[in-house]
Design a protein around this motif. Sequence first.
Motif, PDB file in Angstrom:
ATOM      1  N   UNK A 132       0.644  -1.199  -0.048  1.00 26.96           N
ATOM      2  CA  UNK A 132       0.031   0.234   0.110  1.00 26.96           C
ATOM      3  C   UNK A 132       1.008   1.208   0.008  1.00 26.96           C
ATOM      4  N   UNK A 133       2.298   1.014   0.636  1.00 24.07           N
ATOM      5  CA  UNK A 133       3.032   2.222   0.536  1.00 24.07           C
ATOM      6  C   UNK A 133       2.917   2.785  -1.046  1.00 24.07           C
ATOM      7  N   UNK A 134       2.784   1.982  -1.298  1.00 22.49           N
ATOM      8  CA  UNK A 134       3.685   2.309  -3.091  1.00 22.49           C
ATOM      9  C   UNK A 134       2.757   3.514  -3.751  1.00 22.49           C
ATOM     10  N   UNK A 135       1.510   2.595  -3.462  1.00 26.24           N
ATOM     11  CA  UNK A 135      -0.481   3.376  -3.766  1.00 26.24           C
ATOM     12  C   UNK A 135      -0.408   4.794  -3.345  1.00 26.24           C
ATOM     13  N   UNK A 136       0.184   4.889  -1.796  1.00 29.57           N
ATOM     14  CA  UNK A 136      -0.472   5.838  -1.413  1.00 29.57           C
ATOM     15  C   UNK A 136       1.048   7.169  -2.129  1.00 29.57           C
ATOM     16  N   UNK A 137       1.866   6.503  -2.038  1.00 25.25           N
ATOM     17  CA  UNK A 137       3.481   7.850  -2.287  1.00 25.25           C
ATOM     18  C   UNK A 137       2.844   8.508  -3.960  1.00 25.25           C
TER      19      UNK A 137
ATOM     20  N   UNK B   8      -4.654   7.462  -9.736  1.00 19.87           N
ATOM     21  CA  UNK B   8      -3.427   5.862  -9.591  1.00 19.87           C
ATOM     22  C   UNK B   8      -3.827   4.555  -9.595  1.00 19.87           C
ATOM     23  N   UNK B   9      -5.273   4.856  -9.375  1.00 23.60           N
ATOM     24  CA  UNK B   9      -6.093   3.106  -9.717  1.00 23.60           C
ATOM     25  C   UNK B   9      -5.582   2.855 -11.615  1.00 23.60           C
ATOM     26  N   UNK B  10      -5.253   4.039 -12.234  1.00 26.39           N
ATOM     27  CA  UNK B  10      -5.652   3.512 -13.569  1.00 26.39           C
ATOM     28  C   UNK B  10      -4.114   3.406 -14.426  1.00 26.39           C
TER      29      UNK B  10
ATOM     30  N   UNK C   4       1.660   7.292 -17.732  1.00 24.66           N
ATOM     31  CA  UNK C   4       1.688   8.906 -17.009  1.00 24.66           C
ATOM     32  C   UNK C   4       2.270   9.847 -17.888  1.00 24.66           C
ATOM     33  N   UNK C   5       2.358   9.080 -19.388  1.00 24.57           N
ATOM     34  CA  UNK C   5       2.154  10.284 -20.122  1.00 24.57           C
ATOM     35  C   UNK C   5       0.711  10.572 -20.835  1.00 24.57           C
TER      36      UNK C   5
ATOM     37  N   UNK D  28       0.275  10.421  -3.715  1.00 18.41           N
ATOM     38  CA  UNK D  28       0.304  11.783  -3.212  1.00 18.41           C
ATOM     39  C   UNK D  28       0.667  12.718  -4.343  1.00 18.41           C
ATOM     40  N   UNK D  29       2.042  12.249  -5.325  1.00 12.70           N
ATOM     41  CA  UNK D  29       1.891  12.805  -6.689  1.00 12.70           C
ATOM     42  C   UNK D  29       0.803  13.232  -7.460  1.00 12.70           C
ATOM     43  N   UNK D  30      -0.212  11.641  -6.986  1.00  9.72           N
ATOM     44  CA  UNK D  30      -0.991  12.732  -8.250  1.00  9.72           C
ATOM     45  C   UNK D  30      -2.505  13.414  -6.768  1.00  9.72           C
ATOM     46  N   UNK D  31      -1.724  14.004  -6.288  1.00  9.25           N
ATOM     47  CA  UNK D  31      -2.267  15.380  -5.322  1.00  9.25           C
ATOM     48  C   UNK D  31      -3.633  14.651  -5.122  1.00  9.25           C
ATOM     49  N   UNK D  32      -3.510  13.465  -4.325  1.00 11.96           N
ATOM     50  CA  UNK D  32      -4.701  12.339  -4.078  1.00 11.96           C
ATOM     51  C   UNK D  32      -6.507  12.215  -5.201  1.00 11.96           C
TER      52      UNK D  32
END
Length: 428
Positions: free
Chosen positions: A163-168, A180-182, A203-204, A171-175
């Motif tokens: 889960x830590x990778x998901x939460x990081x 993030x799921x995509x 990401x692109x 955060x990059x995706x501003x919540x």
Amino acid sequence: MLITEDFLHYVWKFRLFDRAELKTVEGDEIEIYSAGMHNKHAGPDFHNARLRIGETTWAGNVELHLSSADWQRHGHTNDKAYDNVILHVVYRDDAPVTLPNGRRLPTLELHNRISPDLYNRYHRLIFGERQFIPCEANITVVDSLTMSNWLSRILVERLEKRSEAVLNTLETNRGDWEETFYQFLAANFGFKTNALPFELLARSLPQITLAKHKNNPLQIEALVFGQAGFLDGDVTDDYPQKLKTEYQYLKHKHGLKPIDNHLWKFMRMRPQNFPTIRLAQFAGLIMQSNHLLSKILEISEVEILRGLFDSISIHPYWENHYRFDAESKPSPKNLGRASANILLLNTVALFLFTYGKQHKQQYHINRALKLLESLPAETNNITADFVNLGLKIKTAFESQALLELKNNYCDYKKCLDCSVGNKILKLN
């Protein structure tokens, strides 16, 4: 005996020593009400122990060392963090410890109180021959309740770490949970071999760009294949030519820059798993499912979740192609049940768990665990070796937990922190 502090901690924590006529080295009687909470951070080894020493009941911390002299060697004498130590537990008492107030620190010596049988079992686990897992000769004698409870616990550990990778990324995706799921779903569409280019592609090509063209399948496909770098060269078939034309327009409109095509790997892969086929399936999923995470959060039935991936439709061109401009025998190119299971395991279950933890919603956490219980166990070298030892692995819940057990406990010989190891050490 070659005693380690970890072993001494284990012996104290579970009181696996002879407690008959227990006394300090000074002769005061000891009664242990609570060994305390094991502290694996800085400070005394056990917090909030409760003991009776002589006529006095104490509440405080316990420090353990192989020898009494380690107290001085470790710099505890003038460390305020150790002022509340009520008992010094040592394997050998070789130097009395005096506190700054002049009082002798009560000390318990365990040298003659540890069973040789317990030590021998410990030594075989930790220092025995290199094996698949240290307890492979005994793991099948551990009762099912102990095994089940431990696997449940370490599965949650595994999910919390992942889960830590998901939460990081969140955060990059501003919540933005959907974005993030995509991105994670895209990476898992690469099925390890092509995970990196799929992640770079996502990401692109943010969802907001795709959403502007959700009613135009050709443009969605053009964006996916164009950003993946498959439309940079010459193509001759009508379908890829149309994609290229659309992409040139969309690339200029959105200011897009494709990823490097050389990142995609085709070697030693079954044609069914070629990145071109996976990209076609990914485009199909995008077209049929907007706000996919929101849908997943609302769906309670596992088969309906699976249906999100089983029912992906792709362009008819791929019925008799695995690459652009290279016709092949017609064959179905649906995602397949096994591939759908992997996406459910690595993406859907992980996000249900992470979302539930982050929003303090136990319902979604339970759904994640239930989903893993409904999926078949993974087949890989590690699970195969556990099966060879006699374990029955039926679900992804079990296989995921066993991967965590092997990679983060067995490989580091953390048997003293493992319920299976503890059970084996206590066997008569």
